[in-house]
Design a protein around this motif. Structure first.
Motif, PDB file in Angstrom:
ATOM      1  N   PRO A 116       0.825  -1.211   0.000  1.00 46.07           N
ATOM      2  CA  PRO A 116       0.000   0.000   0.000  1.00 46.07           C
ATOM      3  C   PRO A 116       0.862   1.265   0.000  1.00 46.07           C
ATOM      4  O   PRO A 116       2.060   1.197   0.251  1.00 46.07           O
ATOM      5  CB  PRO A 116      -0.770  -0.106   1.319  1.00 46.07           C
ATOM      6  CG  PRO A 116       0.121  -0.895   2.217  1.00 46.07           C
ATOM      7  CD  PRO A 116       0.847  -1.864   1.322  1.00 46.07           C
ATOM      8  N   GLY A 154       4.594   1.919  -1.011  1.00 48.64           N
ATOM      9  CA  GLY A 154       4.735   3.075  -1.901  1.00 48.64           C
ATOM     10  C   GLY A 154       5.051   4.298  -1.064  1.00 48.64           C
ATOM     11  O   GLY A 154       4.166   5.052  -0.693  1.00 48.64           O
ATOM     12  N   GLU A 249       9.618   1.711  -1.783  1.00 45.21           N
ATOM     13  CA  GLU A 249      10.265   2.376  -2.912  1.00 45.21           C
ATOM     14  C   GLU A 249      11.477   3.184  -2.447  1.00 45.21           C
ATOM     15  O   GLU A 249      12.462   3.308  -3.171  1.00 45.21           O
ATOM     16  CB  GLU A 249       9.247   3.253  -3.649  1.00 45.21           C
ATOM     17  CG  GLU A 249       8.164   2.424  -4.322  1.00 45.21           C
ATOM     18  CD  GLU A 249       7.162   3.261  -5.100  1.00 45.21           C
ATOM     19  OE1 GLU A 249       7.575   4.251  -5.735  1.00 45.21           O
ATOM     20  OE2 GLU A 249       5.964   2.927  -5.070  1.00 45.21           O
TER      21      GLU A 249
END
Ligand code: ARG
Length: 544
Positions: A116, A154, A249
């Motif tokens: 998520p 993310g 990320e």
């Protein structure tokens, strides 16, 4: 079952003097036989009459110790009936073996799912992802792979500047402490509602600040990241889902910058007049990997991540991500190949949408349906339907129901969520599977006796045993096709078969041999359904 198929195939190859593969041996309707072989193809290759060929083969195969009878049907079908006792014992042995008959696999597999984004609650889209990903990691582990499950959050890129800038504008320490997720998300919604060009520009500046390691920006970002993880961990715990590791990320962001440079040097990437960097493909639309303002993109970090995972020695790299990102993954995998990252098998496990009945739920803020709302609703509905109103149980039944509803539809298809059928105790539903499993356990609880395959096998028992024998091949198919629906649908027909058995074959209060024999069949059913439910992440219950 596979062993028997193999023996049959070998015998057939010899008698027919033709090539017969294990996969040529079929499972016919139970009343037609235990196994079947269509001799038509072999006959046409040998240019003989198929029926005659089948008849010759039938005679030879009846000589095999465990074949009771061979029928020739239709244009040249061989239907085999095995010695029931022999086959029943074979099945018992398979199910009782450690791996329940699955062929063990090898290799290091990364299963990435959920992933998520920062500062946002998980929504209904994550529901299917979480359920599917968790089941796939369980199946792969059971098949013997060395699995690492990863949550790649993310947590990098321009979007996050928005929330952080909004926090600078309107945030409150106090509100954040009280309910971090609610606060972060409402700030994000507010910023987007009120965003004029100037605000957006400012937000972009804050994104850059995070990337550049600006103290204040970075510390807010860190605080948000921690709060996001903490919030999500609770959601996963509620769903019974565990990850081996959390990355994000941000972990590969720096390397992504370098990769852009390397890609330019190697002429994999091209620079546009405005300074942005892009990559072109033969058969796909081109895509930007670095913006004109210097910020990197989602795809660049994914390229760096493939390099990282390959270095970590993974053989398979699986991404459970919705079909909206099909193009992204095609572009990603092609780019990775251009860089020569081709030691690892990359695969996007794509899946369809999940729709809720219109108006069955309203979301408090933003316009998303939060994952926690769906779980609350499932619990609430389950509670209404469970007699003893045991809250603990209602939670598990509700969860089992939504998991099954997500897994029983092949993953490429969309799902229409209808609460009545999702929570039904009959037919194709999670509660029905949990209930059949509990029903079997309750028979075993009523006696001190242990099961044993004594005496003649009754037809009703035999049918159920044969269905149980399909378990290993269903698990293998689910793993190879990355589709837990193979197991879900199998368990549903298996439970139906159990319920007919339950109806036709009384277990307790029969003569000793019959009772013990039937108890054994029930025990095996419990073993298979316990394991099958576990592979779907559905908790088998003791009572309901
Ligand atoms: N965070 C992304 C999203 O919410 C999903 C990430 C998928 N995984 C990946 N490696 N790109 O859409």
């Amino acid at each position: 079952m596979k062993q028997i198929k193999k023996t049959l195939a070998e015998e057939l190859s010899e008698t027919l003097e033709a090539e017969v593969d294990v996969d040529d041996i079929e499972l016919p309707e139970p009343e037609h036989g235990d196994f079947a072989y269509p001799a038509m193809k072999a006959a046409s290759e040998k240019e003989v009459n198929p029926r005659q060929l089948a008849e010759e083969a039938a005679e030879a195969l009846e000589e095999l110790g465990f074949v009771r009878k061979v029928d020739v049907a239709g244009p040249g079908y061989l239907n085999f009936f095995l010695d029931k006792k022999y086959y029943a014992e074979e099945i018992e042995q398979i199910i009782e073996s450690e791996k329940m008959g699955v062929e063990e696999r090898e290799g290091k597999v990364l299963v990435e799912f959920s992933s998520p984004n920062l500062a946002k609650p998980m929504h209904i889209g994550h529901l299917r992802n979480n359920v599917l990903g968790d089941s796939i990691q369980r199946i792969m582990r059971f098949l013997g792979y060395d699995v690492t499950s990863e949550n790649y959050i993310g947590d990098w890129g321009t979007k996050h500047g928005q929330t952080i800038y909004a926090y600078k504008l309107w945030g409150s320490e106090e509100e954040f402490e009280k309910n971090p997720m609610e606060h972060m998300y409402s700030l994000y919604v507010k910023l987007n509602q009120e965003a004029d060009e100037e605000t957006q520009e400012k937000a972009r500046e804050w994104s850059k600040k995070i990337e550049e390691g600006h103290d204040e920006a970075f510390s807010i970002w860190e605080k948000f990241r921690e709060a996001t993880i903490e919030y999500n961990e609770k959601e996963y715990e509620r769903m019974g889902i565990k990850f081996d590791r959390w990355t994000g990320e941000s972990v590969v962001a720096e390397r992504a910058d370098e990769i852009i440079e390397e890609g330019l040097e190697k002429s994999i990437f091209k620079k546009d007049d405005d300074g942005s960097v892009y990559v072109e493909f033969d058969d796909l639309p081109s895509t930007v990997v670095k913006r004109s303002d210097g910020s990197t993109l989602y795809i660049s970090r994914d390229i760096a991540n493939i390099e990282k995972r390959e270095k970590e020695g993974f053989d398979q790299n699986l991404y459970i991500v919705a079909s909206e990102q099909d193009l992204h993954f095609q572009q990603l995998f092609e780019t990775a190949e251009m860089f020569g990252f081709n030691e690892m098998q990359n695969e996007h496990i794509s899946y369809g949408m999940l729709h809720l009945e219109e108006g069955s739920m309203s979301s408090s803020k933003g316009n998303i349906i939060e994952l926690s709302e769906v779980m609350d609703k499932a619990e609430e509905e389950a509670e209404k339907r469970i007699e003893d109103k045991d809250i603990d149980n209602a939670e598990k039944v509700g969860l089992g129901a939504i998991k099954y509803a997500n897994l029983s539809v092949s993953r490429q298809k969309d799902i229409e969520f209808d609460w009545d059928s999702v929570l039904s105790f009959e037919g194709d539903s999670g509660p029905y599977l949990q209930y059949s499993n509990v029903r079997a356990k309750s028979i075993l609880k009523q006696t001190e006796k242990e099961g044993e395959l004594l005496g003649e096998i009754h037809q009703g028992e035999y049918r159920l045993l044969k269905k149980l024998a399909e378990f290993p091949s269903k698990v293998e198919a689910a793993g190879d096709q990355r589709d837990p629906a193979k197991i879900a649908n199998y368990l549903s027909t298996l439970s139906e078969e159990f319920n007919s058995f339950y109806h036709d074959c009384p277990v307790l209060g029969e003569d000793e041999k019959t009772t013990k024999r039937r108890l054994r069949v029930v025990e095996l059913f419990v073993d298979v359904t316990d394991q099958g439910l576990n592979l779907m992440g559905i908790e088998p219950l003791d009572e309901m």
